[in-house]
Enzyme design. Sequence first.
Site, short mmCIF file in Angstrom:
data_model
loop_
_atom_site.label_atom_id
_atom_site.label_comp_id
_atom_site.label_asym_id
_atom_site.label_seq_id
_atom_site.Cartn_x
_atom_site.Cartn_y
_atom_site.Cartn_z
N TYR A 78 0.84 -1.20 0.00
CA TYR A 78 0.00 0.00 0.00
C TYR A 78 0.88 1.25 0.00
O TYR A 78 1.63 1.51 0.95
CB TYR A 78 -0.92 0.05 1.22
N ARG A 130 -16.04 -0.94 -2.27
CA ARG A 130 -15.14 0.18 -2.59
C ARG A 130 -15.89 1.51 -2.63
O ARG A 130 -15.64 2.36 -3.47
CB ARG A 130 -14.39 -0.08 -3.90
N LEU A 133 -17.95 -2.40 1.67
CA LEU A 133 -18.88 -1.41 1.12
C LEU A 133 -18.71 -1.26 -0.39
O LEU A 133 -19.06 -0.23 -0.97
CB LEU A 133 -18.68 -0.06 1.82
#
Length: 331
Positions: free
Chosen positions: A57, A208, A206
């Site tokens: 990330y 994305r 959710l």
Amino acid sequence: MTASPITLGDNLTTSQLGFGGMALTPVYGAVEPADALATLHHAIDVGVTFIDTANVYGGGSNEQLIAAVLRDRRAEVQLATKFGITGNPAAGDRGVRGDRDYVRQCIDESLQRLGTDTVDLYYLHRLDPNTPIEDTVAAMAELVTEGKVRHLGLSEVTAAELRRAVAVHPIAAVQSEWSIWSRDVESNVVPAAAELGVGFVPYAPLGRGFLTGTVTADTISSNDIRNHFPRFDDGSIDTNRAAVAAIQTVADAVGATAAQVSLAWLRHKGSDFGLPVVSIPGTRKQHRIDENVSSLDVDLSAAQVAELDSIAGLVSGERSAVASWVSSGRE
């Protein structure tokens, strides 16, 4: 307002709701570091103490961001990170390594970036097709013995792969996409996890952001990672609004938001399957954390759960552009 604790597999206790750190990287557009830190601190303040990140990330920058929070609050956090993906998946570069040397290299690099000497939950982010999962898990188990890692996890594995891994070392959690519009894991992976005593950590609970009703084609910028997912292309995104409308109908009936209903549905599904479920929605906004935590107070009737179950049939587009990248593509 607090998120009560829950115990995943291998006696790993976390908050009942987690926080997905990927949202605090540039994958959805630019983010201010000070705002990101404030959001993380607020999550912990309201009891969302299960923080999820990965070495990939932001090219490691997300781990470095979280390190700033851990500096004073490490004892309050159940910290999860991942390894295994090489390259930049957001740009279509999807390499994977799971060999022993890489396992050891990655944990040392992550610990340095995170500024801590141990990780509570260490995931194999994706299965290396060139390394037997038994070998990767055995190398990860060495880290438990050495105290660098407390528990092991796997991401996007099939039921068969999970069984092979559990035969080597206890697995605390499987992390895979699971939501109202992504239910393929219910066929094999979720039942296997329940049978084996493994917890489940749904990412993108959710959709994305789409299932909240706040995402349209106009709100997705050119550098947004969602442009790489079939459900967000021009041929699908308008069609998929029907799924959001169906969720909103239930939300209106129970006096909640679409996001809260989506998270409550996952909690109910975990109960139905008999396994602990800890969703990890990500956000950049503190008030969204409060909204998500309040989903723990939302109760759905069996009829409402069944109504939400039918929504997957309305969805256009696969959940991944590369089938083999997710468990359903290898089952």
